[in-house]
Motif scaffolding. Structure first.
Motif, PDB file in Angstrom:
ATOM      1  N   LEU A   1      49.619  57.497  36.589  1.00  0.00           N
ATOM      2  CA  LEU A   1      50.431  56.939  37.668  1.00  0.00           C
ATOM      3  C   LEU A   1      50.699  55.451  37.492  1.00  0.00           C
ATOM      4  O   LEU A   1      51.753  54.969  37.922  1.00  0.00           O
ATOM      5  CB  LEU A   1      49.746  57.202  39.011  1.00  0.00           C
ATOM      6  CG  LEU A   1      49.809  58.665  39.483  1.00  0.00           C
ATOM      7  CD1 LEU A   1      48.836  58.904  40.631  1.00  0.00           C
ATOM      8  CD2 LEU A   1      51.225  59.047  39.901  1.00  0.00           C
ATOM      9  N   VAL A   2      49.764  54.705  36.877  1.00  0.00           N
ATOM     10  CA  VAL A   2      49.958  53.257  36.738  1.00  0.00           C
ATOM     11  C   VAL A   2      49.582  52.755  35.353  1.00  0.00           C
ATOM     12  O   VAL A   2      49.182  51.607  35.182  1.00  0.00           O
ATOM     13  CB  VAL A   2      49.166  52.477  37.817  1.00  0.00           C
ATOM     14  CG1 VAL A   2      49.775  52.650  39.191  1.00  0.00           C
ATOM     15  CG2 VAL A   2      47.698  52.882  37.823  1.00  0.00           C
ATOM     16  N   ALA A   3      49.738  53.598  34.318  1.00  0.00           N
ATOM     17  CA  ALA A   3      49.378  53.175  32.956  1.00  0.00           C
ATOM     18  C   ALA A   3      50.488  52.425  32.258  1.00  0.00           C
ATOM     19  O   ALA A   3      50.282  51.918  31.152  1.00  0.00           O
ATOM     20  CB  ALA A   3      48.976  54.390  32.117  1.00  0.00           C
TER      21      ALA A   3
ATOM     22  N   THR B   1      52.779  51.657  49.884  1.00  0.00           N
ATOM     23  CA  THR B   1      52.269  51.341  48.550  1.00  0.00           C
ATOM     24  C   THR B   1      52.318  49.826  48.376  1.00  0.00           C
ATOM     25  O   THR B   1      53.320  49.193  48.712  1.00  0.00           O
ATOM     26  CB  THR B   1      53.114  52.012  47.462  1.00  0.00           C
ATOM     27  OG1 THR B   1      53.026  53.427  47.610  1.00  0.00           O
ATOM     28  CG2 THR B   1      52.636  51.632  46.071  1.00  0.00           C
ATOM     29  N   PHE B   2      51.225  49.263  47.879  1.00  0.00           N
ATOM     30  CA  PHE B   2      51.199  47.812  47.691  1.00  0.00           C
ATOM     31  C   PHE B   2      50.662  47.491  46.297  1.00  0.00           C
ATOM     32  O   PHE B   2      49.936  48.274  45.681  1.00  0.00           O
ATOM     33  CB  PHE B   2      50.324  47.122  48.750  1.00  0.00           C
ATOM     34  CG  PHE B   2      48.850  47.324  48.547  1.00  0.00           C
ATOM     35  CD1 PHE B   2      48.096  46.431  47.799  1.00  0.00           C
ATOM     36  CD2 PHE B   2      48.209  48.429  49.086  1.00  0.00           C
ATOM     37  CE1 PHE B   2      46.738  46.622  47.591  1.00  0.00           C
ATOM     38  CE2 PHE B   2      46.847  48.628  48.895  1.00  0.00           C
ATOM     39  CZ  PHE B   2      46.116  47.728  48.142  1.00  0.00           C
TER      40      PHE B   2
ATOM     41  N   LEU C   1      50.563  33.554  45.687  1.00  0.00           N
ATOM     42  CA  LEU C   1      50.240  34.973  45.806  1.00  0.00           C
ATOM     43  C   LEU C   1      51.532  35.741  46.001  1.00  0.00           C
ATOM     44  O   LEU C   1      52.340  35.400  46.882  1.00  0.00           O
ATOM     45  CB  LEU C   1      49.287  35.199  46.980  1.00  0.00           C
ATOM     46  CG  LEU C   1      48.819  36.629  47.279  1.00  0.00           C
ATOM     47  CD1 LEU C   1      47.437  36.614  47.944  1.00  0.00           C
ATOM     48  CD2 LEU C   1      49.796  37.392  48.187  1.00  0.00           C
ATOM     49  N   LEU C   2      51.762  36.767  45.185  1.00  0.00           N
ATOM     50  CA  LEU C   2      52.962  37.600  45.313  1.00  0.00           C
ATOM     51  C   LEU C   2      52.520  39.039  45.563  1.00  0.00           C
ATOM     52  O   LEU C   2      51.800  39.634  44.756  1.00  0.00           O
ATOM     53  CB  LEU C   2      53.822  37.524  44.051  1.00  0.00           C
ATOM     54  CG  LEU C   2      55.160  38.285  44.131  1.00  0.00           C
ATOM     55  CD1 LEU C   2      56.071  37.651  45.190  1.00  0.00           C
ATOM     56  CD2 LEU C   2      55.867  38.291  42.774  1.00  0.00           C
ATOM     57  N   LEU C   3      52.961  39.572  46.675  1.00  0.00           N
ATOM     58  CA  LEU C   3      52.615  40.925  47.117  1.00  0.00           C
ATOM     59  C   LEU C   3      53.873  41.775  47.149  1.00  0.00           C
ATOM     60  O   LEU C   3      54.908  41.340  47.670  1.00  0.00           O
ATOM     61  CB  LEU C   3      51.988  40.864  48.512  1.00  0.00           C
ATOM     62  CG  LEU C   3      51.804  42.180  49.276  1.00  0.00           C
ATOM     63  CD1 LEU C   3      50.686  42.999  48.652  1.00  0.00           C
ATOM     64  CD2 LEU C   3      51.508  41.893  50.758  1.00  0.00           C
ATOM     65  N   ARG C   4      53.790  42.982  46.611  1.00  0.00           N
ATOM     66  CA  ARG C   4      54.900  43.946  46.691  1.00  0.00           C
ATOM     67  C   ARG C   4      54.510  45.047  47.668  1.00  0.00           C
ATOM     68  O   ARG C   4      53.445  45.652  47.547  1.00  0.00           O
ATOM     69  CB  ARG C   4      55.196  44.559  45.320  1.00  0.00           C
ATOM     70  CG  ARG C   4      56.423  45.467  45.285  1.00  0.00           C
ATOM     71  CD  ARG C   4      56.589  46.082  43.896  1.00  0.00           C
ATOM     72  NE  ARG C   4      57.907  46.651  43.679  1.00  0.00           N
ATOM     73  CZ  ARG C   4      58.264  47.897  43.976  1.00  0.00           C
ATOM     74  NH1 ARG C   4      57.378  48.716  44.534  1.00  0.00           N
ATOM     75  NH2 ARG C   4      59.490  48.335  43.738  1.00  0.00           N
TER      76      ARG C   4
ATOM     77  N   VAL D   1      55.719  50.393  40.670  1.00  0.00           N
ATOM     78  CA  VAL D   1      54.758  49.287  40.576  1.00  0.00           C
ATOM     79  C   VAL D   1      54.523  48.921  39.118  1.00  0.00           C
ATOM     80  O   VAL D   1      54.507  47.736  38.749  1.00  0.00           O
ATOM     81  CB  VAL D   1      53.435  49.662  41.270  1.00  0.00           C
ATOM     82  CG1 VAL D   1      52.328  48.676  40.872  1.00  0.00           C
ATOM     83  CG2 VAL D   1      53.604  49.660  42.780  1.00  0.00           C
ATOM     84  N   ALA D   2      54.339  49.939  38.261  1.00  0.00           N
ATOM     85  CA  ALA D   2      54.133  49.665  36.837  1.00  0.00           C
ATOM     86  C   ALA D   2      55.323  48.922  36.248  1.00  0.00           C
ATOM     87  O   ALA D   2      55.164  47.973  35.458  1.00  0.00           O
ATOM     88  CB  ALA D   2      53.869  50.962  36.086  1.00  0.00           C
TER      89      ALA D   2
END
Length: 625
Positions: free
Chosen positions: A448-450, A147-148, A184-187, A202-203
């Motif tokens: 899922l990402v609200a 997951t990114f 740039l920041l990536l998780r 992520v949210a």
């Protein structure tokens, strides 16, 4: 090159101009497009081996300037990758994972298939106006293989992901314009946990790293609502809306949304008359008095606006000609350009009037995605920002400042960026009239990402001859969102009304678990045939296919069956004695009994549109003591 996880910054080193980050899929035979040719050829490439969750991950960074980069492990196979250029530049980070035991690729775009895409296809772009910078490669048993997400949630982010057919790997890259100091920041999450848990994280990460403080969502935003759109289309007037409002309140709705048609007598389904936003006098002679009558029925009231459009037949048309962003001939309108303060002031004044002058509780804001045009004209001398993206951001901030803090604001797919969270309270699935499966997929994807927003289903409609079982099944398909009803309530049969009343009461009574419990949809590759929300003592399951349903003794199971198969298989983890109550689609008792459940599989009949309540009697007895 491999190395252990490290937060120590490293400097980029020059590479030959032919260096290519990550997997190189070659040229697409269909488009002739090469994914890595978008960046300048004089690039700098650095690589880092990241060990996370037992998986070796190669990272490649490409940019036209020198960068400082660091990998910060957060534990449990999760890491942040920060890339900081020493001058403004486009920065790309690429990585790949073995495509083993993978079943689906999830994105927030519900129009995407859930199979595995090819890496050579064109990238997608997310920005404030459309989509969100997140994705998830899903494996067997609904675990997240990778997951990114990216921190940039306002400006455009270009993302490519797919199967590299030459190697059997799944490749990713993400790119956006970066500045010194923000970068740039990536998780990355390679923890192997359920994909829904990783997306929920992520949210939370966005709220901590990318999103300004959000106001609390009023509870009414999470309660059943009524919409005029499918019922009345553009044929709205005060008596008709008030009639539906009274009936909706009686059935359990707590808000009403008046859609298109209130501003004009034109019924051609176009947008040629939008922009002035004056109530059409013959239909709404006194808008404030009309709103007050709806409030008397106990409903909150939202009013629809097509935010970017000015119609070609509106009195404003000549006035906005210097500020046209895109012509929409098909819609008989144009998109106005938010880079100009005069346009933002105009739009804010028009929309805020509904709340301050007419007493509306909020706004339904439509078509924000129409601001995302491919080739905007150059900004003129009166513009105060260079990009349309910046203009949209300023417009929404200024509109938010002009509205009361508790105003209800509805957005809609596909504009799902977390950058919009501070300016909204709810977000609705995109239009899918009479398609329960689409409504289910779209509301689940939104959930899922609200983040903090209330997720609303697309408006539900049905033919007048529809069975109450199918009415109930539509409602169950959006069980984990807020239902919006859009049928003529005056013409419903007693059975249809009973099904509506029963399930709307269920939504209201269990809203805290349905919308706030641990959310666990299953099998995105099969369009979520089973979805559950887990509370402290209760688990609520929506069943949409003939697959087994787990029962955990110690928690009460509420199972809503939307599938045609009525023989429900329960998998029981350990023996227990339980009470089993079955209700039909109208909430009428079908059976009630005490059953002994050994470990293993058990069959129990639940009618389509019906509800099973299964309670562990020993747990109930302990609670009573």
């Amino acid at each position: 090159m491999t190395s252990p996880p490290s937060a120590t910054p490293s400097r980029g080193t020059p590479s030959p101009a032919t260096a290519s980050p990550g997997p190189n899929p070659g040229t697409s035979p269909e488009t002739g497009w090469q994914p890595y040719d978008q960046l300048p050829r004089d690039t700098t490439t650095v690589s880092s081996g990241l060990l996370a969750g037992g998986t070796e991950l190669m990272l490649d960074v490409t940019t036209s300037t020198e960068v400082t980069w660091a990998v910060r492990p957060l534990g449990n196979g999760i890491a942040e990758v920060e890339i900081m250029p020493d001058a403004p530049a486009a920065v790309r980070v690429a990585w790949q994972v073995p495509c083993v035991d993978t079943t689906a690729y999830w994105t927030p775009d519900s129009n995407e298939h859930r199979g595995l895409p090819q890496f050579w296809r064109r990238p997608r772009t997310s920005a404030l106006e459309k989509a969100a910078p997140v994705g998830c490669l899903v494996g067997a048993d609904d675990v997240a293989v990778c997951t990114f997400a990216l921190r940039e949630v306002v400006r455009p982010v270009r993302i490519c992901a797919g199967v590299v057919e030459e190697t059997g790997y799944f490749g990713f890259w993400a790119e956006h314009d970066a500045e010194p100091g923000t970068g740039l920041l990536l998780r990355l999450d390679l923890s192997g946990r359920p994909f829904s848990h990783t997306l929920a994280d992520v949210a939370t990460w966005w709220l901590a790293n990318a999103v300004p403080t959000c106001s609390a969502v009023p509870r009414v935003a999470r309660m059943p609502a009524y919409s005029t759109w499918y019922t009345m289309q553009q044929h709205v007037d005060a008596p008709g809306v008030e009639r539906q409002a009274r009936l909706a309140a009686e059935l359990g709705c707590q808000a009403i949304i008046m859609d298109d048609g209130w501003h004009s007598d034109n019924r051609q389904r176009g947008y040629g008359y939008v922009g002035e936003w004056e109530p059409f006098p013959a239909s709404f002679p006194d808008m404030a008095a009309h709103v007050a009558r709806v409030h008397d029925d106990g409903l909150a009231y939202l009013l629809w606006y097509s935010l970017p459009f000015v119609g070609k037949h509106a009195a404003l048309w000549d006035r906005v000609q210097p500020y046209i962003l895109a012509d929409k001939d098909r819609m008989d309108a144009a998109v106005v350009d938010p880079r100009y303060p005069v346009i933002r002031d105009l739009l804010v004044e028009k929309l805020a009037r509904a709340v301050h002058e007419w007493g509306m509780d909020g706004l339904k804001i439509d078509f924000i995605d129409q601001f995302a045009v491919d080739d905007p004209p150059p900004a003129g001398p009166d513009a105060d920002c260079a990009t349309v993206n910046e203009g949209v951001h300023l417009l929404l901030k200024e509109l938010g400042a002009a509205l009361p803090p508790d105003a209800l604001v509805e957005l809609r797919q596909p504009y799902v960026s977390p950058g919009l969270w501070p300016y909204a309270t709810m977000i609705r699935a995109s239009d899918c009239a009479l398609s329960p499966a689409h409504n289910r997929q779209r509301t689940v994807d939104l959930r899922l990402v609200a983040g903090p927003l209330a997720v609303h289903a697309d408006m539900m409609m049905w033919h007048s001859a529809e069975s109450p079982e199918r009415v109930a099944a539509q409602l169950i398909n959006v069980l984990f969102a807020v239902p919006q009803i859009s049928v003529d309530l005056a013409t419903q049969t007693p059975e249809q009304r009973a099904a509506l009343r029963f399930w709307l009461q269920f939504f209201t009574e269990h809203a805290d678990i349905l919308q706030g419990g641990l959310f666990e949809p299953m099998r995105p590759d099969l369009v979520y045939p089973l979805v559950r929300a887990v509370g402290e003592e209760t688990v609520i399951v929506g069943r949409y296919g003939p697959i087994p349903v787990p029962f955990e003794p110690g928690r009460t199971l509420l199972l809503a069956n939307a599938d045609d198969s009525t023989d429900v298989l329960l998998t029981v983890a350990r023996p227990c004695t339980a009470s089993a109550t079955v209700l039909d689609c109208q909430g009428r008792p079908v059976s009630e009994r005490t059953i002994e459940l050994a470990s293993g599989v058990h069959l129990i009949e639940v009618p389509t549109g019906g509800l099973l309540t299964l309670a562990d009697l020993r747990k109930e007895a302990a609670r009573d003591c």
